[in-house]
Each structure stands twice: as C-alpha cells, then as structure tokens.
Design an enzyme around this catalytic site. Structure first.
Site: not given
Ligand code: ADP
Length: 475
Positions: A145, A244, A278, A456
């Site tokens: 994505n 993640e 997300c 991150e």
C-alpha cells in the site's frame, strides 16, 4: 534481486508478472525467489555485518545522505513507477516519495546520535558504561500500500544503527523496491549491506527469515494474521520482532467541533490511498446533533471524487489492489445495508469508462452504522466511511476503544480539556487532535494490541535495531 552487490536471477530461474491495478496491463516481470535465494541473501548480509557495524557513524550517515540525494533527483520517476504499479494518483505518489525520502535524511542525521550512558555505581571502585550496538542481520517484509515509504521507514534506521539487511517487498509492488535498490547501489553501500529478494509466494521466504540463525531481527508491516504468525515463529527462535499491523481507527467528532471542517478532514484522510492504509479511519463517531451536517458535507465531497488511472488529469482516487479487496469492500457494504445502514453515496463497483479492467469501487458513505455490522469491527482497507452517532464523551470513548486494534485515532474538538482527556484515554499509538496527518519521519509510528509491536520513525525507530551492552569496570 540484489544480493551481495549484484543483480541476480532466482536460483530456480523463474520470474513473475507485475500488473497495473488500474487496467490489468502487465508492466514487467521480476525474479521469483525462494528459500534458497533468501538464504543466499542472508549469508551476504551476515558476511557484510562486521564491516558495516564497524564503519563510523559518519560513513553510514554519508551513504544514507547520498541515497536521499539520489532519491530527490529521481522523485518523479519513482512516483510514476508507484502510480503504475500501485494505482494511487500521481500527486499522492509524489507525496509518498517525499515522506519516504525524509526517513533517509532524518536517519542520516540520527546515525551520529547513537549515544550510550555512564551510570553511577554504589561502589567507589566500579564504573558502569553502556554501549549501543547494532542487533545484527535484519529481515524486512513490506506491504504494497505504501511501497516506497515502508521500505525506507525500516531500512534507514536499520542502516543508521549499523545493521545489514534483506528485504522482501510485497508481490504486488516489487518494481518500487527494485528502483529503491538501484538508488542504494548508486549511493555506495558496500556489497551485502542491503539485499533484495523478490518473490511471488512470500511464505517460503518468510519461513527462511524466521528460522535462519543468522537473522537477528524481523521487521514486518502487513496484516495482523500474518504478523502474528511470523512473530510467533520468530519468538520461538528468540529473534527480535517489530510489527506494524492492521487498524480500525475511530474518528471522533464532538459537538463543539465545526462539522464542515471535520467532514473535510474525514474525507481527506479516509479516502487517501483508496482507504488502503492502516491508519485509515474505519469508524466515524459523530455526536448526534452534528450527524446531519457532517454526513451532508462528507457525502457532497465524496460524491465529487473522480476514480480512474492515477496518471490521468483530475483523478482523485485510484483502484483497490486486487479483486479480493473489491469483494471484501462490497461484502461489508452489503452486510451493513442488509442490517439497516443507509448508503448515502457510492455503494457499488465502478465499471463504466474502462474501469472494469481495473479494481474500482465507488467512494462510499454509510450512515446509521451499528455494532452488529461487520464494518463496525472488521478492517475495511477500502473507500467506505461508516458514520455512527454517539451521545456523550464516555460513550464516545468506550465505543472508540471497543476494538482489538490500537493504531490510530482522530479527535475533533475545540475544547482543550476534552482533547487532553481523549489523548490520554484512547488506547491507540497515534492520536491526531484536529489533525489528519500525525505522521513524520521524526515521530514514532506504531500501535498497541493487534496493531503491532514497536515503533518506526524518530528516536524510538532506531532503538528497534540496537542492543544495549553494559560494561562494569572495576578500577
Ligand atoms: P495484505 O493482505 O494486506 O496483502 P499481507 O500480510 O498478506 O497483507 O502482506 C504483507 C506482506 O507480508 C507482503 O510482503 C506479503 O508478501 C507478506 N506475506 C504474506 N504472507 C506471508 C507469509 N506467510 N510469510 C511471509 N510473508 C508473508
């Protein structure tokens, strides 16, 4: 594939096609790697580790900075590759390339700030000192994505810390990864420091990553089931893991907010990347008195979005990634409608004007969504905004936290006390307060519960790739 500083074919000689999700066109083919190729790449990273870990922070910083410079020169080329391969409108692709490049620049700076500590001892004849050292070989798996920024968000801190690595990009978007590795090659990273393995079937590569003793750390971005499976396997080998994963972001609009401003924000963030993010809001929780104004503005803006090939002028929303994604969105919308939700706009596949060759679904607003509907709990990863009414702050907070996910949440309010209460009370890793873009290379990104482990970006992002070593000196 890029292994030990050379462009290589898969050991089996196979290749697989990469297609454009906007029209089904085959763009290119790439090597179809397997476990043997992953093992070769891990060997290369393992052999290169002592040299890279032993290089000065200034050397590592220079290589990252050089990669950033080349990336900025290639911004347009990278964006074009991304739009063709992933489908997002070209403007969004340019934004992603910039965001991705930011990680190279930020960690080229942070490489020089990996500090240890001196710690006072209770013994007069003892000194404590800590060192921060790279964990070792990193195996990275990235999704389709955000096919460029998810690479740099992992690789830049790992390389800054002194780790060497192997990347397996998503099978839908290997071309972006190949372009990034051309940049790493030109930036002058020594052979074996960065390695790329492309594969049509991710499972054998994933298995090699979690079972190979030379891998010290797995960093994964993708779906929750795959992340849990890989993290479980990696834990059995006592490897470090960052994940993640999915999300189900609430977007809270309180009665003191401007419903038009909130609806504009909701439209911008919900339909970004066709909802395939997300941190995409999956529940628009709106205080009852504002629902009509909010839905009116939202549906008006959503209704005027133009779907199509992201390279064409005026396109504001691209395709979904594949047929399975379209089917999932359609099934959630049908389920909601059958249980009483109102389809205010959209609610159908788009096929006219050649769109039937790609994977298009109309941007959709659903009103009157209730907890019995699948969309209330399941991540949609598509262009659907479900609107749910609430009556007071306690109910809003309880509804927002009523999920196993915990990645992003958004709050619209003009009341500072309420904003702080929500910031403290929401069980999510990233909270946007009257803000739809709470992300930056300098800031920690990550979730709680089923949304993952670790962070991150920012200072936290480099910690994921460092060990702390204590020295106790008797003097
Ligand atoms: P999505 O459903 O959004 O594609 P996935 O979790 O399947 O999410 O994909 C994210 C990344 O995980 C991709 O790079 C994909 O190739 C990889 N992946 C999927 N299944 C596995 C697996 N069994 N082992 C290792 N990697 C996997």
């Amino acid at each position: 594939m890029f292994i030990a500083g050379k462009w290589e074919e898969a050991a089996g000689g196979r290749r697989f096609d990469v297609t454009n999700p906007a029209n089904g066109e085959v763009l290119a083919d790439v090597p179809d790697g397997g476990a043997q190729d992953a093992a070769r790449a891990i060997d290369a990273a393992f052999d290169a580790f002592p040299g890279w870990a032993g290089a000065t922070a200034y050397d590592r910083s220079r290589a990252l900075f050089k990669a950033w410079q080349i990336m900025m020169e290639r911004k347009e080329e990278l964006a074009l590759t991304m739009t063709r391969e992933q489908g997002k409108p070209i403007r969004a692709a340019r934004n992603e390339v910039q965001y991705a490049a930011d990680f190279l620049q930020w960690y080229s700076e942070e490489a020089k700030r990996v500090y240890g500590a001196t710690i006072p001892s209770a013994r007069a004849d003892q000194r404590f000192i800590t060192l921060r050292q790279p964990v070792g070989v990193v195996a990275a798996i990235t999704p389709w994505n955000y096919p460029v920024s998810m690479i740099t968000r992992k690789l830049a801190p790992a390389l800054a810390a002194g780790c060497t690595l192997v990347l397996k990009p998503a099978e839908a978007t290997p071309l972006c990864a190949v372009e990034m590795f051309k940049i790493f090659e030109e930036a002058g990273f020594p052979p074996g420091v960065v390695n790329l393995v492309t594969a049509g079937d991710p499972a054998p590569i994933g298995e090699e990553f979690v079972s190979n003793r030379k891998v010290a750390k797995l960093t994964f971005t993708g779906s929750t089931p795959v992340g849990k499976m890989l993290a479980g396997r990696a834990a059995a080998e006592m490897k470090r893991v960052s994940c993640e994963l999915g999300g189900h972001a609430p977007f809270l609009v309180f009665g003191d907010a401007d419903p038009v401003h909130a609806a504009k924000g909701a439209q911008l963030v919900k339909f970004l990347n066709t909802g395939q993010a997300c941190i995409s809001p999956n529940r628009m929780l709106v205080q009852r008195a504002l629902v009509d104004d909010f839905v009116g503005t939202l549906s008006e803006r959503v209704g005027s979005m133009k779907a199509g090939n992201g390279l064409e002028d005026g396109i504001t929303i691209g395709p979904l990634v594949n047929q399975a994604a379209v089917d999932k969105v359609a099934a959630q919308v049908e389920d909601a409608a059958a249980k009483g939700a109102e389809i205010v706009c959209g609610g159908k596949r788009l096929t006219d004007g050649g769109l039937d060759k790609g994977f298009f679904y109309a941007p959709t607003v659903l009103a009157g969504v209730t907890p019995e509907m699948r969309i209330y709990r399941e991540e949609t990863f598509g262009p659907v905004a479900p609107v749910i009414a609430f009556d007071d702050d306690d109910e809003a907070l309880a509804m927002a936290n009523d999920t196993h996910y915990g990645l992003a949440a958004y709050v619209y309010t003009q009341n500072n006390s309420r904003a702080m209460r929500m910031f403290e009370g929401l069980n999510f890793g990233i909270i946007g307060i009257n803000d739809i873009n709470p992300t930056s290379a300098a800031a920690p990104f990550g979730g709680m519960n089923d949304s993952g482990l670790g962070r991150e970006g920012g200072r936290d992002g480099i910690d994921e790739y460092l060990e702390t070593k204590l020295g106790g000196f008797s003097i």
